[in-house]
Motif scaffolding. Structure first.
Motif, PDB file in Angstrom:
ATOM      1  N   TYR A 210      38.775  35.053  53.037  1.00  0.00           N
ATOM      2  CA  TYR A 210      39.317  35.365  51.713  1.00  0.00           C
ATOM      3  C   TYR A 210      38.593  34.470  50.711  1.00  0.00           C
ATOM      4  O   TYR A 210      38.165  33.365  51.041  1.00  0.00           O
ATOM      5  N   ILE A 211      38.479  34.934  49.462  1.00  0.00           N
ATOM      6  CA  ILE A 211      37.794  34.124  48.453  1.00  0.00           C
ATOM      7  C   ILE A 211      38.389  34.399  47.081  1.00  0.00           C
ATOM      8  O   ILE A 211      38.897  35.494  46.805  1.00  0.00           O
ATOM      9  N   THR A 212      38.345  33.391  46.232  1.00  0.00           N
ATOM     10  CA  THR A 212      38.785  33.550  44.844  1.00  0.00           C
ATOM     11  C   THR A 212      37.648  34.199  44.051  1.00  0.00           C
ATOM     12  O   THR A 212      36.516  33.736  44.093  1.00  0.00           O
ATOM     13  N   ASP A 213      37.952  35.263  43.364  1.00  0.00           N
ATOM     14  CA  ASP A 213      36.945  36.003  42.591  1.00  0.00           C
ATOM     15  C   ASP A 213      37.317  35.903  41.116  1.00  0.00           C
ATOM     16  O   ASP A 213      38.105  36.700  40.594  1.00  0.00           O
ATOM     17  N   TRP A 214      36.752  34.902  40.452  1.00  0.00           N
ATOM     18  CA  TRP A 214      37.107  34.651  39.055  1.00  0.00           C
ATOM     19  C   TRP A 214      36.438  35.658  38.126  1.00  0.00           C
ATOM     20  O   TRP A 214      35.316  36.072  38.347  1.00  0.00           O
ATOM     21  N   HIS A 215      37.141  36.018  37.056  1.00  0.00           N
ATOM     22  CA  HIS A 215      36.652  37.024  36.118  1.00  0.00           C
ATOM     23  C   HIS A 215      35.852  36.382  34.988  1.00  0.00           C
ATOM     24  O   HIS A 215      36.055  35.218  34.639  1.00  0.00           O
ATOM     25  N   ASN A 216      34.972  37.185  34.423  1.00  0.00           N
ATOM     26  CA  ASN A 216      34.189  36.758  33.265  1.00  0.00           C
ATOM     27  C   ASN A 216      35.098  36.742  32.035  1.00  0.00           C
ATOM     28  O   ASN A 216      35.705  37.757  31.684  1.00  0.00           O
ATOM     29  N   ALA A 217      35.185  35.590  31.374  1.00  0.00           N
ATOM     30  CA  ALA A 217      36.121  35.441  30.254  1.00  0.00           C
ATOM     31  C   ALA A 217      35.840  36.414  29.118  1.00  0.00           C
ATOM     32  O   ALA A 217      36.754  36.762  28.362  1.00  0.00           O
ATOM     33  N   ARG A 218      34.584  36.871  28.990  1.00  0.00           N
ATOM     34  CA  ARG A 218      34.262  37.790  27.895  1.00  0.00           C
ATOM     35  C   ARG A 218      34.962  39.138  28.065  1.00  0.00           C
ATOM     36  O   ARG A 218      35.094  39.906  27.111  1.00  0.00           O
ATOM     37  N   ASP A 219      35.397  39.442  29.291  1.00  0.00           N
ATOM     38  CA  ASP A 219      36.025  40.731  29.576  1.00  0.00           C
ATOM     39  C   ASP A 219      37.545  40.653  29.611  1.00  0.00           C
ATOM     40  O   ASP A 219      38.214  41.629  29.968  1.00  0.00           O
ATOM     41  N   ILE A 220      38.122  39.499  29.252  1.00  0.00           N
ATOM     42  CA  ILE A 220      39.577  39.317  29.315  1.00  0.00           C
ATOM     43  C   ILE A 220      40.133  39.302  27.894  1.00  0.00           C
ATOM     44  O   ILE A 220      39.795  38.413  27.096  1.00  0.00           O
ATOM     45  N   PRO A 221      40.967  40.273  27.540  1.00  0.00           N
ATOM     46  CA  PRO A 221      41.500  40.338  26.167  1.00  0.00           C
ATOM     47  C   PRO A 221      42.235  39.061  25.772  1.00  0.00           C
ATOM     48  O   PRO A 221      42.836  38.378  26.614  1.00  0.00           O
ATOM     49  N   VAL A 222      42.192  38.738  24.506  1.00  0.00           N
ATOM     50  CA  VAL A 222      42.873  37.556  23.984  1.00  0.00           C
ATOM     51  C   VAL A 222      44.370  37.622  24.281  1.00  0.00           C
ATOM     52  O   VAL A 222      45.036  36.593  24.448  1.00  0.00           O
ATOM     53  N   SER A 223      44.915  38.822  24.362  1.00  0.00           N
ATOM     54  CA  SER A 223      46.348  38.997  24.609  1.00  0.00           C
ATOM     55  C   SER A 223      46.800  38.426  25.948  1.00  0.00           C
ATOM     56  O   SER A 223      47.994  38.203  26.168  1.00  0.00           O
TER      57      SER A 223
ATOM     58  N   LEU B  93      32.080  48.435  59.296  1.00  0.00           N
ATOM     59  CA  LEU B  93      32.120  48.442  57.842  1.00  0.00           C
ATOM     60  C   LEU B  93      32.933  47.257  57.329  1.00  0.00           C
ATOM     61  O   LEU B  93      33.937  46.873  57.938  1.00  0.00           O
ATOM     62  N   VAL B  94      32.488  46.689  56.217  1.00  0.00           N
ATOM     63  CA  VAL B  94      33.209  45.594  55.579  1.00  0.00           C
ATOM     64  C   VAL B  94      33.759  46.099  54.248  1.00  0.00           C
ATOM     65  O   VAL B  94      33.007  46.525  53.375  1.00  0.00           O
ATOM     66  N   LYS B  95      35.061  46.077  54.120  1.00  0.00           N
ATOM     67  CA  LYS B  95      35.712  46.506  52.884  1.00  0.00           C
ATOM     68  C   LYS B  95      36.184  45.289  52.098  1.00  0.00           C
ATOM     69  O   LYS B  95      36.851  44.403  52.645  1.00  0.00           O
ATOM     70  N   VAL B  96      35.814  45.242  50.830  1.00  0.00           N
ATOM     71  CA  VAL B  96      36.262  44.152  49.953  1.00  0.00           C
ATOM     72  C   VAL B  96      37.574  44.595  49.319  1.00  0.00           C
ATOM     73  O   VAL B  96      37.607  45.504  48.485  1.00  0.00           O
ATOM     74  N   GLU B  97      38.657  43.956  49.733  1.00  0.00           N
ATOM     75  CA  GLU B  97      39.994  44.374  49.307  1.00  0.00           C
ATOM     76  C   GLU B  97      40.639  43.304  48.427  1.00  0.00           C
ATOM     77  O   GLU B  97      40.583  42.111  48.741  1.00  0.00           O
ATOM     78  N   LYS B  98      41.285  43.736  47.356  1.00  0.00           N
ATOM     79  CA  LYS B  98      42.025  42.813  46.498  1.00  0.00           C
ATOM     80  C   LYS B  98      43.420  42.598  47.079  1.00  0.00           C
ATOM     81  O   LYS B  98      44.183  43.533  47.251  1.00  0.00           O
TER      82      LYS B  98
ATOM     83  N   PHE C 143      42.839  36.542  35.210  1.00  0.00           N
ATOM     84  CA  PHE C 143      41.663  35.674  35.179  1.00  0.00           C
ATOM     85  C   PHE C 143      40.952  35.565  36.528  1.00  0.00           C
ATOM     86  O   PHE C 143      39.860  34.994  36.598  1.00  0.00           O
ATOM     87  N   GLY C 144      41.535  36.113  37.566  1.00  0.00           N
ATOM     88  CA  GLY C 144      40.878  36.059  38.866  1.00  0.00           C
ATOM     89  C   GLY C 144      41.691  36.762  39.937  1.00  0.00           C
ATOM     90  O   GLY C 144      42.917  36.899  39.819  1.00  0.00           O
ATOM     91  N   ASP C 145      41.009  37.222  40.955  1.00  0.00           N
ATOM     92  CA  ASP C 145      41.649  37.914  42.074  1.00  0.00           C
ATOM     93  C   ASP C 145      41.449  37.130  43.361  1.00  0.00           C
ATOM     94  O   ASP C 145      40.517  36.330  43.499  1.00  0.00           O
ATOM     95  N   LEU C 146      42.323  37.402  44.318  1.00  0.00           N
ATOM     96  CA  LEU C 146      42.127  36.937  45.689  1.00  0.00           C
ATOM     97  C   LEU C 146      41.656  38.140  46.482  1.00  0.00           C
ATOM     98  O   LEU C 146      42.353  39.158  46.544  1.00  0.00           O
ATOM     99  N   ILE C 147      40.453  38.059  47.056  1.00  0.00           N
ATOM    100  CA  ILE C 147      39.918  39.206  47.783  1.00  0.00           C
ATOM    101  C   ILE C 147      39.709  38.866  49.252  1.00  0.00           C
ATOM    102  O   ILE C 147      39.549  37.706  49.630  1.00  0.00           O
ATOM    103  N   HIS C 148      39.712  39.908  50.065  1.00  0.00           N
ATOM    104  CA  HIS C 148      39.580  39.767  51.519  1.00  0.00           C
ATOM    105  C   HIS C 148      38.428  40.636  51.991  1.00  0.00           C
ATOM    106  O   HIS C 148      38.298  41.793  51.581  1.00  0.00           O
ATOM    107  N   PHE C 149      37.584  40.068  52.852  1.00  0.00           N
ATOM    108  CA  PHE C 149      36.501  40.833  53.463  1.00  0.00           C
ATOM    109  C   PHE C 149      37.018  41.382  54.787  1.00  0.00           C
ATOM    110  O   PHE C 149      37.020  40.690  55.818  1.00  0.00           O
ATOM    111  N   ASN C 150      37.486  42.612  54.742  1.00  0.00           N
ATOM    112  CA  ASN C 150      38.120  43.243  55.898  1.00  0.00           C
ATOM    113  C   ASN C 150      37.065  43.934  56.758  1.00  0.00           C
ATOM    114  O   ASN C 150      36.485  44.943  56.352  1.00  0.00           O
ATOM    115  N   VAL C 151      36.790  43.364  57.925  1.00  0.00           N
ATOM    116  CA  VAL C 151      35.842  43.966  58.863  1.00  0.00           C
ATOM    117  C   VAL C 151      36.612  45.017  59.661  1.00  0.00           C
ATOM    118  O   VAL C 151      37.387  44.698  60.568  1.00  0.00           O
TER     119      VAL C 151
END
Length: 428
Positions: free
Chosen positions: A135-148, A78-83, A89-97
């Protein structure tokens, strides 16, 4: 307010076309029509199916689709995608086999923030999981990030990379693809001055615009032709009321997609007309070549306005990276301070986005790095996409990159002073 109205209009247009497709498919599939078979209904249903699927994909983030992996022991793991690191604005995720021994190579893939999600590199990730801890950078969609949450420009992007590299440690090998190449180089130089013990072992820079003027393309010519005022007036909109980022200024994904398609309009038109014909003849499927490509290609994300505008202004127009004048959080970054990190550039002979010459410019900037730590490769016949996915990547580039990683996996010795000379682009 008009910027928000434009954003909502594009979303309404997309939603209407999705509805038109679904309606056409439903109408043409009415069972009573089978009493008098007519090819026109088959074509209408096929058009509706392709249209609905296409416009629906434009607002959905694709899944990684990497659930299991067959390892050398012959078992499916199994491959688990872990933050590993979470950011606004973005996460660092790991593909844990799960269930396998830790792979000897630790690789950080820096995904581009240029309109598509990090899942665009799915095939790249899958090809490396076998031999690496990925590991990979997983950038977020700006439309979903509050102005705050505040702004996010290329300096903030660079500092995110700095934090990710520090988290993973000095035994990391970084692979940057396309847009983030110059900023990854800057992040490494920043670490070389601020926290040299946190630098990665190696950098592989694939098809990025370190010096956009080295070999001009349509992309760089566009950056030269338009003024920053024109870009802000014509490209920037405010997120509409439907999303969490309501009011945030962005370069909308739907607008970016229009630009992508317009670059090869005839090719895309033919691809869709051919797909409609295949659907009408019942020769298409969910995972056929067309759907696999366009399910990813049409899935676009918004960029923050400040990131887009600062990229055009500082990377393409002012060429701050190319001239070694880039500033991060008030600190002038000097690429010449990189003295121990091995650097390899990869370019495609037929790359029409970041042409050969733009990426290899990184080697000449690193005046403090000995030639033995520099390498380059130009892949014959490869376009932009081919240098990180597809046959060219699998058969030629990936083995070269893994060999480069292995050759530079040992902890670096104390650096020797190097003269300020041009890079030896023939180093292995």
């Amino acid at each position: 307010m008009r910027y928000m109205a434009s954003y909502d209009f594009m979303e309404s247009f997309r939603n209407a076309n999705q509805w038109f497709g679904a309606t056409a498919q439903s109408f043409a599939s009415y069972p009573a029509f089978a009493l008098a078979p007519n090819p026109a209904f088959q074509w209408l249903a096929a058009w509706g199916e392709v249209t609905e699927r296409s416009f629906e994909r434009m607002i959905a983030k694709p899944d990684w689709g990497i659930d299991t992996f067959t390892c050398d022991d012959g078992k499916d793991h199994l491959v688990k995608v872990e933050k590993i690191v979470e950011g606004a604005f973005g996460d660092l995720i790991h593909f844990n086999v799960t269930g396998r021994e830790k792979a000897p190579r630790k690789v950080l893939i820096v995904a581009p923030m240029s309109g598509h999600y990090a899942t665009l590199l799915r095939s790249t990730v899958k090809s490396l999981i076998r031999d690496c801890e990925v590991y990979i950078t997983d950038w977020h969609n700006a439309r979903d990030i509050p102005v705050s949450e505040g702004k996010f420009d290329i300096e903030d992007y660079t500092l995110y990379l700095v934090d990710f590299m520090k988290k993973l440690g000095p035994d990391t090998h970084v692979i940057a693809v396309c847009q983030p190449v110059p900023l990854t180089l800057a992040a490494t130089a920043y670490l070389a001055e601020k926290e040299p013990e946190a630098q990665p072992r190696s950098l592989t820079l694939i098809g990025g615009p370190v010096d956009p003027d080295a070999t001009p393309t349509d992309v760089t010519d566009f950056g030269r032709r338009v003024t920053m005022g024109q870009l802000e007036e014509s490209m920037i909109q405010r997120v509409g009321f439907k999303y969490k980022g309501v009011g945030r200024k962005v370069y909308p994904g739907l607008l970016q997609l229009t630009s992508f398609i317009s670059m090869n309009a005839e090719k895309h038109a033919k691809a869709f007309s051919d797909q409609i014909a295949r659907v009408a003849k019942d020769k298409a499927g969910d995972n056929d070549k067309h759907n696999k490509f366009y399910d990813e290609y049409l899935a676009v994300m918004d960029m923050t306005a400040e990131f887009y505008l600062s990229t055009v202004d500082r990377i393409f127009k002012e060429r701050e990276i190319a001239k070694n004048e880039f500033v991060v959080a008030g600190h002038k970054v000097d690429m010449g301070k990189i003295t121990t990190v091995a650097i390899k550039t990869v370019e495609g002979e037929k790359d029409d986005i970041s042409a050969p010459g733009q990426c290899i410019a990184a080697l000449a900037l690193c005046t403090g790095l000995p030639d033995s730590k520099k390498a380059s490769h130009v892949e014959p016949g490869a376009g932009h996409y081919g240098i990180f996915a597809g046959k060219s990547w699998r058969n030629n580039i990936r083995p070269l990159v893994l060999n480069f990683i292995d050759e530079n996996s040992a902890a670096p010795a104390k650096p020797k002073k190097a003269g300020k000379k041009a890079a030896n682009t023939n180093a292995a």
